[in-house]
Design an enzyme around this catalytic site. Structure first.
Site, mmCIF file in Angstrom:
data_model
loop_
_atom_site.group_PDB
_atom_site.id
_atom_site.type_symbol
_atom_site.label_atom_id
_atom_site.label_comp_id
_atom_site.label_asym_id
_atom_site.label_seq_id
_atom_site.Cartn_x
_atom_site.Cartn_y
_atom_site.Cartn_z
ATOM 1 N NE ARG A 154 -8.640 -11.950 -22.478
ATOM 2 C CZ ARG A 154 -8.588 -12.645 -23.621
ATOM 3 N NH1 ARG A 154 -9.615 -13.383 -23.977
ATOM 4 N NH2 ARG A 154 -7.513 -12.595 -24.379
ATOM 5 N NE ARG B 112 -8.415 -10.596 -17.498
ATOM 6 C CZ ARG B 112 -7.779 -10.302 -18.632
ATOM 7 N NH1 ARG B 112 -8.170 -9.249 -19.342
ATOM 8 N NH2 ARG B 112 -6.777 -11.045 -19.056
ATOM 9 C CD GLU C 170 -4.740 -5.810 -26.299
ATOM 10 O OE1 GLU C 170 -5.601 -5.082 -25.765
ATOM 11 O OE2 GLU C 170 -4.366 -6.885 -25.805
ATOM 12 C CB THR D 58 -10.687 -9.192 -29.957
ATOM 13 O OG1 THR D 58 -10.638 -8.577 -28.659
ATOM 14 C CG2 THR D 58 -11.799 -10.232 -29.985
#
Length: 223
Positions: free
Chosen positions: A67, A118, A75, A73
């Site tokens: 990530r 992540r 979705e 940004t």
């Protein structure tokens, strides 16, 4: 006579040595391809682009979900949210720039993983371009700060420039592209709400989350 025989044996071994050398080079090349990066781990290969701010990279023999730090940004693949304005364009930009490319990852020492496991990282291209910053500069992403990071002020300055130039997701005149509060009315609006174009710049307050706006004494605008 013995000297001559030894020389012949050495000469006969040269093709074998050359074969072994070529095999090592080929195996090294294969290792690079399969591992997704060099053995020292300085560079990794982007194996998949999920959306504008999330990718998969090859690290060793495993795939790691990454990530991007500080950027959000619109979705495109969220299971509970519709595709947002300028989301497909942001995803396509990231795919064009990163998919199948070697990149360098840098992280914040205090926050290396998010709540979903992540890897959090800055992505640098081979030519030195800071991809996280580039997303913001070109209007493909807004700044998000779920935790402190050392490039926050730098990223916010890029965002302000993109907003003034009305680049990318900032192109709409009245649709909110981020969480904005009105100092005078103490009302805030979220991305997708109408009415942000009517808030004067001197009355605008920008928030990273709705919780932050509520704690500051603002209430959500009626739909």
């Amino acid at each position: 006579m013995r000297h001559t025989m030894r020389k012949r044996v050495w000469i006969n071994k040269r093709p074998l040595f050359a074969f072994i050398l070529i095999a090592l080079i080929i195996s090294g090349s294969t290792l690079w391809t399969l591992s997704g990066g060099d053995p020292n781990g300085e560079w990794v290969l982007v194996t998949e682009v999920v959306d504008g701010d999330t990718i998969y990279v090859g690290r060793g023999w495993r795939s790691t979900k990454v990530r991007l730090i500080g950027v959000d940004t619109p979705e495109t693949v969220h299971p509970e949210k519709p595709v947002e304005f300028f989301g497909p364009e942001a995803s396509e930009f990231t795919k064009k720039k990163l998919d199948g490319k070697k990149v360098r990852l840098e992280s914040e020492p205090s926050n290396q993983y998010d709540a979903y496991g992540r890897l959090l990282a800055y992505v640098l291209l081979l030519d030195g371009t800071h991809f996280n910053a580039e997303l913001i500069k070109q209007g493909y992403a807004r700044v998000i700060a779920p935790f402190p990071f050392h490039r926050y002020e730098e990223f916010r300055s890029y965002e302000r420039e993109a907003r003034v130039k009305r680049l990318g997701l900032w192109a709409g005149k009245d649709i909110c592209k981020e969480i904005i509060g009105n100092k005078r009315s103490k009302i805030y609006r979220i991305p997708g709400d109408a009415g942000c174009g009517r808030i004067k710049e001197e009355n605008r307050v920008y928030f990273d989350t709705e919780e932050e706006a509520i704690k500051a004494g603002y209430r959500r605008a009626k739909k």
